[in-house]
Design a protein around this motif. Structure first.
Motif, PDB file in Angstrom:
ATOM      1  N   GLY A  74       0.802  -1.213   0.000  1.00 34.79           N
ATOM      2  CA  GLY A  74       0.000   0.000   0.000  1.00 34.79           C
ATOM      3  C   GLY A  74       0.834   1.261   0.000  1.00 34.79           C
ATOM      4  O   GLY A  74       0.344   2.337  -0.336  1.00 34.79           O
ATOM      5  N   SER A  75       2.112   1.154   0.391  1.00 33.53           N
ATOM      6  CA  SER A  75       3.003   2.318   0.417  1.00 33.53           C
ATOM      7  C   SER A  75       4.446   1.834   0.504  1.00 33.53           C
ATOM      8  O   SER A  75       4.703   0.629   0.601  1.00 33.53           O
ATOM      9  N   VAL A  76       5.373   2.779   0.457  1.00 32.53           N
ATOM     10  CA  VAL A  76       6.795   2.434   0.604  1.00 32.53           C
ATOM     11  C   VAL A  76       7.428   3.313   1.678  1.00 32.53           C
ATOM     12  O   VAL A  76       6.981   4.434   1.930  1.00 32.53           O
ATOM     13  N   LYS A  77       8.471   2.779   2.301  1.00 29.89           N
ATOM     14  CA  LYS A  77       9.288   3.543   3.240  1.00 29.89           C
ATOM     15  C   LYS A  77      10.591   3.877   2.537  1.00 29.89           C
ATOM     16  O   LYS A  77      11.183   3.021   1.881  1.00 29.89           O
ATOM     17  N   GLN A  78      11.057   5.099   2.683  1.00 31.78           N
ATOM     18  CA  GLN A  78      12.213   5.567   1.926  1.00 31.78           C
ATOM     19  C   GLN A  78      13.534   5.000   2.454  1.00 31.78           C
ATOM     20  O   GLN A  78      13.598   4.513   3.578  1.00 31.78           O
ATOM     21  N   PRO A  79      14.615   5.056   1.640  1.00 31.63           N
ATOM     22  CA  PRO A  79      15.862   4.359   1.957  1.00 31.63           C
ATOM     23  C   PRO A  79      16.519   4.719   3.278  1.00 31.63           C
ATOM     24  O   PRO A  79      17.223   3.911   3.859  1.00 31.63           O
ATOM     25  N   LYS A  80      16.315   5.946   3.775  1.00 28.71           N
ATOM     26  CA  LYS A  80      17.003   6.369   4.998  1.00 28.71           C
ATOM     27  C   LYS A  80      16.742   5.418   6.148  1.00 28.71           C
ATOM     28  O   LYS A  80      17.621   5.111   6.945  1.00 28.71           O
ATOM     29  N   GLY A 109      14.696  -0.283  -4.770  1.00 28.85           N
ATOM     30  CA  GLY A 109      16.056   0.229  -4.816  1.00 28.85           C
ATOM     31  C   GLY A 109      16.103   1.634  -4.253  1.00 28.85           C
ATOM     32  O   GLY A 109      15.264   2.021  -3.438  1.00 28.85           O
ATOM     33  N   SER A 110      17.074   2.406  -4.688  1.00 29.54           N
ATOM     34  CA  SER A 110      17.179   3.803  -4.298  1.00 29.54           C
ATOM     35  C   SER A 110      17.794   4.590  -5.449  1.00 29.54           C
ATOM     36  O   SER A 110      18.377   4.021  -6.375  1.00 29.54           O
ATOM     37  N   LYS A 143       6.652   4.083 -11.795  1.00 28.14           N
ATOM     38  CA  LYS A 143       5.326   4.645 -11.541  1.00 28.14           C
ATOM     39  C   LYS A 143       4.343   3.506 -11.329  1.00 28.14           C
ATOM     40  O   LYS A 143       3.777   2.969 -12.278  1.00 28.14           O
ATOM     41  N   ALA A 144       4.177   3.109 -10.087  1.00 26.72           N
ATOM     42  CA  ALA A 144       3.254   2.037  -9.735  1.00 26.72           C
ATOM     43  C   ALA A 144       2.009   2.647  -9.099  1.00 26.72           C
ATOM     44  O   ALA A 144       1.948   3.841  -8.840  1.00 26.72           O
ATOM     45  N   LYS A 145       1.036   1.820  -8.860  1.00 26.18           N
ATOM     46  CA  LYS A 145      -0.170   2.250  -8.148  1.00 26.18           C
ATOM     47  C   LYS A 145      -0.189   1.560  -6.793  1.00 26.18           C
ATOM     48  O   LYS A 145       0.031   0.352  -6.707  1.00 26.18           O
ATOM     49  N   PRO A 146      -0.466   2.287  -5.707  1.00 23.84           N
ATOM     50  CA  PRO A 146      -0.875   3.700  -5.628  1.00 23.84           C
ATOM     51  C   PRO A 146       0.275   4.639  -5.274  1.00 23.84           C
ATOM     52  O   PRO A 146       0.063   5.687  -4.682  1.00 23.84           O
ATOM     53  N   PHE A 147       1.536   4.284  -5.603  1.00 20.97           N
ATOM     54  CA  PHE A 147       2.671   5.103  -5.213  1.00 20.97           C
ATOM     55  C   PHE A 147       3.784   4.966  -6.252  1.00 20.97           C
ATOM     56  O   PHE A 147       3.781   4.059  -7.071  1.00 20.97           O
ATOM     57  N   TYR A 148       4.746   5.894  -6.205  1.00 25.70           N
ATOM     58  CA  TYR A 148       5.936   5.829  -7.040  1.00 25.70           C
ATOM     59  C   TYR A 148       7.122   5.479  -6.150  1.00 25.70           C
ATOM     60  O   TYR A 148       7.147   5.823  -4.965  1.00 25.70           O
ATOM     61  N   GLY A 182       8.724  -1.895   0.709  1.00 27.10           N
ATOM     62  CA  GLY A 182       7.271  -1.827   0.717  1.00 27.10           C
ATOM     63  C   GLY A 182       6.715  -2.039   2.102  1.00 27.10           C
ATOM     64  O   GLY A 182       7.328  -2.686   2.960  1.00 27.10           O
ATOM     65  N   GLN A 183       5.518  -1.514   2.327  1.00 26.51           N
ATOM     66  CA  GLN A 183       4.827  -1.721   3.599  1.00 26.51           C
ATOM     67  C   GLN A 183       3.317  -1.719   3.357  1.00 26.51           C
ATOM     68  O   GLN A 183       2.859  -1.397   2.275  1.00 26.51           O
ATOM     69  N   LYS A 184       2.578  -2.108   4.382  1.00 25.52           N
ATOM     70  CA  LYS A 184       1.120  -2.252   4.308  1.00 25.52           C
ATOM     71  C   LYS A 184       0.734  -3.323   3.286  1.00 25.52           C
ATOM     72  O   LYS A 184      -0.189  -3.155   2.490  1.00 25.52           O
ATOM     73  N   GLY A 185       1.469  -4.449   3.303  1.00 30.04           N
ATOM     74  CA  GLY A 185       1.144  -5.569   2.422  1.00 30.04           C
ATOM     75  C   GLY A 185      -0.046  -6.367   2.922  1.00 30.04           C
ATOM     76  O   GLY A 185      -0.343  -6.377   4.115  1.00 30.04           O
TER      77      GLY A 185
END
Length: 222
Positions: A74-80, A109-110, A143-148, A182-185
């Motif tokens: 449902g969303s992604v967490k950034q590399p940091k 990736g990053s 460009k994926a759904k619902p996030f990039y 990824g998160q909210k799987g």
């Protein structure tokens, strides 16, 4: 001479207006394949001061993938604060309710980084292994759904058949910079009429599971 060999139909079909302006200046102008008037018109097009047609296609080429994409987050967490790679395994168990051909996977990736990856698919019913792909992959903006997110597609040398109601494990061994994750799987996703069930893999030791981690998208045909 270059233009004579290519022919006017091909030259006029090149999408110069959709190139980045710095690419046009750095590559196209130096190769001198355009006349001075044509080059001026493209530059004016970039700067929105052209009052007549530019003379070259202005729209990007349409692209239709030959396979479907099953996204599981449902969303992604950034590399940091994302994934770290220490030679560990990112694994996931997948079951489908219809026979499909697995053509590849997408991995997180990053920005501006390249990753060394080995993908393995295992039929857990008979422990048959399939080395799907091994190599280096540059991360790009997806460009994926619902996030990039920044990631990369890993296309297999040959498609791997996933039989309905058989448990398979996907394993990715990755070396490279920290990546997003990824998160909210969800435990299952229905994509293009196929139900994908996801489960924890006991050999996963780098944080990938049903709710988070790697394998944001699965590339397949029915």
């Amino acid at each position: 001479e270059k233009r004579r060999i290519l022919g006017e139909r091909i030259v006029k079909g090149i999408r110069f207006p959709v190139m980045a302006q710095h690419e046009f200046a750095d590559v196209v102008l130096d190769c001198k394949i355009l006349s001075q008037d044509e080059a001026f018109r493209v530059v004016k097009f970039y700067n929105s001061v052209l009052s007549s047609p530019v003379g070259f296609p202005e729209k990007e080429r349409g692209f239709t993938e030959l396979f479907h994409r099953c996204g599981r987050f449902g969303s992604v967490k950034q590399p940091k604060s994302g994934h770290h790679y220490l030679g560990k395994r990112n694994c996931l168990v997948v079951t489908v309710d219809k026979d499909i051909s697995l053509h590849g996977v997408t991995l997180c990736g990053s920005k501006n980084n390249t990753y060394s990856v080995t993908i393995r698919v295992t039929n857990l019913a008979n422990t048959e292994d399939f080395i799907a792909k091994s190599g280096d992959f540059a991360s790009t903006y997806i460009k994926a759904k619902p996030f990039y997110y920044y990631g990369f597609n890993v296309y297999f040398y040959l498609p791997f058949i996933l039989k309905r109601n058989v448990r398979y494990s996907l394993e990715a061994q990755i070396s490279g910079a920290n990546s997003c994750l990824g998160q909210k799987g969800e435990g299952f996703v229905v994509s293009s009429g196929v139900k994908f069930n996801f489960d924890i893999c006991c050999s996963s030791n780098n944080g990938t599971n049903v709710e988070r981690g790697q394998f944001p998208e699965i590339l397949f045909t029915v």
